[in-house]
Design a protein around this motif. Structure first.
Motif, PDB file in Angstrom:
ATOM      1  N   UNK A  53      27.303  55.076  24.828  1.00  0.00           N
ATOM      2  CA  UNK A  53      28.253  56.106  24.381  1.00  0.00           C
ATOM      3  C   UNK A  53      27.825  57.479  24.925  1.00  0.00           C
ATOM      4  N   UNK A  54      26.517  57.753  24.823  1.00  0.00           N
ATOM      5  CA  UNK A  54      26.005  59.027  25.349  1.00  0.00           C
ATOM      6  C   UNK A  54      26.259  59.120  26.852  1.00  0.00           C
ATOM      7  N   UNK A  55      26.049  58.007  27.546  1.00  0.00           N
ATOM      8  CA  UNK A  55      26.297  57.980  28.999  1.00  0.00           C
ATOM      9  C   UNK A  55      27.782  58.200  29.293  1.00  0.00           C
ATOM     10  N   UNK A  56      28.627  57.578  28.492  1.00  0.00           N
ATOM     11  CA  UNK A  56      30.075  57.671  28.725  1.00  0.00           C
ATOM     12  C   UNK A  56      30.555  59.113  28.595  1.00  0.00           C
ATOM     13  N   UNK A  57      29.978  59.833  27.626  1.00  0.00           N
ATOM     14  CA  UNK A  57      30.341  61.249  27.480  1.00  0.00           C
ATOM     15  C   UNK A  57      29.964  62.018  28.745  1.00  0.00           C
ATOM     16  N   UNK A  58      28.827  61.639  29.310  1.00  0.00           N
ATOM     17  CA  UNK A  58      28.378  62.249  30.571  1.00  0.00           C
ATOM     18  C   UNK A  58      29.314  61.846  31.721  1.00  0.00           C
ATOM     19  N   UNK A  59      29.799  60.609  31.697  1.00  0.00           N
ATOM     20  CA  UNK A  59      30.711  60.144  32.752  1.00  0.00           C
ATOM     21  C   UNK A  59      32.003  60.955  32.744  1.00  0.00           C
ATOM     22  N   UNK A  60      32.451  61.301  31.541  1.00  0.00           N
ATOM     23  CA  UNK A  60      33.658  62.130  31.413  1.00  0.00           C
ATOM     24  C   UNK A  60      33.414  63.484  32.076  1.00  0.00           C
ATOM     25  N   UNK A  61      32.275  64.100  31.770  1.00  0.00           N
ATOM     26  CA  UNK A  61      32.058  65.436  32.347  1.00  0.00           C
ATOM     27  C   UNK A  61      31.778  65.369  33.851  1.00  0.00           C
ATOM     28  N   UNK A  62      31.204  64.264  34.320  1.00  0.00           N
ATOM     29  CA  UNK A  62      31.030  64.121  35.779  1.00  0.00           C
ATOM     30  C   UNK A  62      32.384  64.042  36.480  1.00  0.00           C
ATOM     31  N   UNK A  63      33.317  63.324  35.860  1.00  0.00           N
ATOM     32  CA  UNK A  63      34.654  63.222  36.462  1.00  0.00           C
ATOM     33  C   UNK A  63      35.323  64.593  36.504  1.00  0.00           C
ATOM     34  N   UNK A  64      35.077  65.399  35.475  1.00  0.00           N
ATOM     35  CA  UNK A  64      35.639  66.761  35.468  1.00  0.00           C
ATOM     36  C   UNK A  64      35.070  67.572  36.636  1.00  0.00           C
ATOM     37  N   UNK A  65      33.782  67.344  36.912  1.00  0.00           N
ATOM     38  CA  UNK A  65      33.169  68.020  38.079  1.00  0.00           C
ATOM     39  C   UNK A  65      33.842  67.578  39.375  1.00  0.00           C
TER      40      UNK A  65
END
Ligand code: FE2
Length: 201
Positions: free
Chosen positions: A71-83
């Motif tokens: 879940x913590x990684x997935x939140x990071x995946x969301x922000x990476x996609x925003x980048x």
């Protein structure tokens, strides 16, 4: 899904050395790339809502911990996609991914159809989670290759970080299943509520 690996050897040109400007255009491929980003962006955001429910439903602490980590990684995946959206000069936008929606629905029904506190439920959650991971691995794998082809080296690098994490999660789930949960589920025997089983027929 784009399968750039099957491109004939002749057409395999070195990616042009361009950065921020690449991918910002409006060619068919640029649009396709952006559409794929929107699709996986929706999927990742959806998973941030679904994973806490799966964690709550899981039986073993081992699986609960694995889901929490992802879940913590997935939140990071969301922000990476925003980048990545920013890198290609596009607004971060989610577009419903029908495939992920189906996989999530299947996972939800697995929870409904298995007994709370059973090892069989964990087997089912792991299977559903691995379907999610495999879909993500396919998507990110294609996106990384595509980004490289389009000369978006920085975007490719970011997408590849996520790809590697999805692969690690998938392998971790296999370990949990094979070393413990599958075997314990096999020992579990009959459903406690046998009347429910009979009703199904
Ligand atoms: Fe992810």
């Amino acid at each position: 899904m784009p399968n750039t690996k099957t491109a004939p050897a002749k057409s395999k040109k070195a990616a042009p050395k361009k950065q921020a400007s690449a991918g910002e255009g409006n060619s068919q491929l640029d649009k396709f790339f952006t559409d794929c980003l929107k699709d996986i962006y929706w999927a990742e955001k959806q998973l941030t809502k679904v994973l806490p429910k799966m964690q709550k439903a899981a039986t073993t602490d081992e699986l609960k911990a694995a889901i929490e980590e992802h879940l913590a990684q997935t939140e990071e995946h969301v922000s990476r996609l925003e980048q990545v959206f920013e890198m290609v000069g596009k607004k971060a936008q989610a577009k419903k991914c029908e495939a992920m929606d189906g996989i999530i629905k299947e996972g939800t029904s697995i929870v409904e159809e298995t007994q709370q506190g059973s090892m069989t439920r964990d087997v089912g959650i792991i299977m559903a989670a691995q379907k999610v991971e495999h879909y993500e691995i396919a998507t990110y794998g294609s996106l990384v290759t595509l980004a490289k082809t389009m000369g978006l080296e920085d975007a490719a690098e970011i997408l590849n970080q996520t790809l590697e994490e999805e692969k690690e999660t998938d392998a971790g789930l296999t370990d949990i299943a094979e070393y413990n949960i599958n075997w314990e589920a096999e020992q579990e025997g009959d459903s406690e509520d046998s009347s429910e089983e009979e009703e199904e027929e």
